[in-house]
Design an enzyme around this catalytic site. Sequence first.
Site, PDB file in Angstrom:
ATOM      1  N   ASP A   1      21.251  70.793 134.081  1.00 11.72           N
ATOM      2  CA  ASP A   1      19.830  70.931 134.631  1.00 11.72           C
ATOM      3  C   ASP A   1      18.614  71.526 133.729  1.00 11.72           C
ATOM      4  O   ASP A   1      18.449  71.716 132.926  1.00 11.72           O
ATOM      5  CB  ASP A   1      20.783  72.686 135.480  1.00 11.72           C
ATOM      6  CG  ASP A   1      19.386  73.734 136.048  1.00 11.72           C
ATOM      7  OD1 ASP A   1      18.473  72.678 137.209  1.00 11.72           O
ATOM      8  OD2 ASP A   1      18.822  74.504 135.789  1.00 11.72           O
TER       9      ASP A   1
ATOM     10  N   THR B   1      14.424  69.460 138.636  1.00 12.54           N
ATOM     11  CA  THR B   1      13.497  69.761 137.836  1.00 12.54           C
ATOM     12  C   THR B   1      13.854  69.021 136.676  1.00 12.54           C
ATOM     13  O   THR B   1      12.739  68.668 135.768  1.00 12.54           O
ATOM     14  CB  THR B   1      14.009  71.251 136.720  1.00 12.54           C
ATOM     15  OG1 THR B   1      15.418  70.922 136.929  1.00 12.54           O
ATOM     16  CG2 THR B   1      13.775  72.719 137.702  1.00 12.54           C
ATOM     17  N   THR B   2      14.570  67.801 136.564  1.00 15.19           N
ATOM     18  CA  THR B   2      14.772  67.346 135.646  1.00 15.19           C
ATOM     19  C   THR B   2      13.858  65.895 136.063  1.00 15.19           C
ATOM     20  O   THR B   2      13.171  64.917 135.437  1.00 15.19           O
ATOM     21  CB  THR B   2      16.345  66.303 135.641  1.00 15.19           C
ATOM     22  OG1 THR B   2      17.717  67.020 135.701  1.00 15.19           O
ATOM     23  CG2 THR B   2      16.660  65.172 134.304  1.00 15.19           C
TER      24      THR B   2
ATOM     25  N   ASP C   1      20.709  75.954 143.087  1.00 15.49           N
ATOM     26  CA  ASP C   1      19.577  74.853 143.215  1.00 15.49           C
ATOM     27  C   ASP C   1      20.437  74.217 144.904  1.00 15.49           C
ATOM     28  O   ASP C   1      18.995  74.482 145.503  1.00 15.49           O
ATOM     29  CB  ASP C   1      20.239  73.695 142.592  1.00 15.49           C
ATOM     30  CG  ASP C   1      19.553  73.332 141.472  1.00 15.49           C
ATOM     31  OD1 ASP C   1      19.082  74.621 140.848  1.00 15.49           O
ATOM     32  OD2 ASP C   1      19.298  72.427 140.033  1.00 15.49           O
TER      33      ASP C   1
END
Length: 535
Positions: A69, A102-103, A400
């Site tokens: 994550d 988020t990546t 998530d």
Amino acid sequence: MALAFDEFGRPFIILRDQEQKTRLRGLDAQKSNIASAKAVARILRTSLGPKGMDKILQSPDGDVTITNDGATILELMDVDNQIAKLMVELSRSQDYEIGDGTTGVVVMAGSLLEEAEKLLERGIHPIRIAEGYETASRIAFEHLEHIAHKYEFSATDVESLVRTCMTTLSSKIVNRCKRSLAEIAVKAVVAVADLERKDVNLDLIKVEGKVGGKLEDTELIYGIIVDKDMSHPQMPKQIEDAKIAILTCPFEPPKPKTKHKVDIDSVEKFQILRQQEQKYFDDMVQKCKDVGATLVICQWGFDDEANHLLMNRNLPAVRWVGGVELELIAIATGGRIVPRFQELTPEKLGKAGLVREKAFGTTKDRMIYIEHCANSRAVTIFIRGGNKMMIEETKRSLHDALCVARNLIRNNSIVYGGGSAEISCSIAVEAAADKYPGVEQYAIRAFADALDAIPMALAENSGLQPIETLSAVKSQQIKENNHCCGIDCNDVGTNDMLEQNVFETLIGKQQQILLATQVVKMILKIDDVISPSDF
């Protein structure tokens, strides 16, 4: 440091302690900033997509975290560079607002800076690049609206929500159970959602984990789990139609606030004191019995005497329950938290259809389940797994998925995943670049090239030939005018993401593009870095 001279040629100091500071200016500063941001993006690039790698992070006190994550990796990486910290903030703001992607947002910012570096070397002014990027991000933002699909769902038909959550979970370590976990996440969100107001309070969903069992044993409980057991081993383990008194006052005689000393000089006085204490306990237990409580949940502990009395009076009790859990229990059972015994009334009791204590495995681990509550708007997801790290990673993955389900309830538009949305935006931005006459068009084209970084990383992480795969998919999109074509990461045999059921939320994608562009503009505008030197 640059020295300044007065009219007699004597050097004088502009900055305090300037001999102890290092300074980078102009193009050097921009290049060093871009290099540090690219380094952070390169770390996350390999953990993008369903075949992305995981990272092991060890904290200074020896705790080990295994995760892919993006926000968690950057949070635990403890970066020192100022620009790298901006990238950490970038992924954190994506995590707070959207919860997913988020990546991707960091990888996109890294590739935008990479393209900006090439333009800087050609002598284009950073402000013009920033303006071009701003224009291009608006084009991409509007194009995403154009290619998005609205998904209809209701409280009973949630298949579309489940599919979108499955896309989120497919890039995590838990992807073998993605169907069941996605269903659990969606059911939990729908249970606490206010569909009229399109609002979801994720605080009402409690995620608990317990080592042992297998991932498939993860379950959704319409109620609350408390990691405690009954205060006395002989108390009943199951209570039906429980009326719960939720107390924040301790089961013990009151202590004076001032300093005090009790002198006892005879046995009689000691007996009186003991009887007085016992009377206090008796009164407390009796008050709970009088209002009709069949279970007491207390925030504080109580000593053996109170425990024994509760046991004798057939009043099961749970002690040392945390404040957050008490609030959730109060919400779920419709009870009120009572701060003083004098205020206990039958209306303040919570109601639950079933309260049971459940033991796990061969250990003495027990938990209390409070189910069939009067108000089932507080739910618990109970995760099982082989080890602590697995449970922590499952918690992050489920967070998530919960965020994605919440975003879809707020705004039910979706775009197709697998890099198809980025490729489609890239084509649209490239086509729009010709309409801009000035230097900005170079920046707009660079933005289009940077958007290809995400599908390229997906292909690379899946072990495909990145450039070959990307150009094949891009030409297929242009030929068929089909914006659902993406990278076939899982080797299904089709590039059509509609067939593969790979969806992402529209607001998540738009947020990624806007946030990445904002951070890149900010980094490009920095042309002077003054920092204390290392010695």
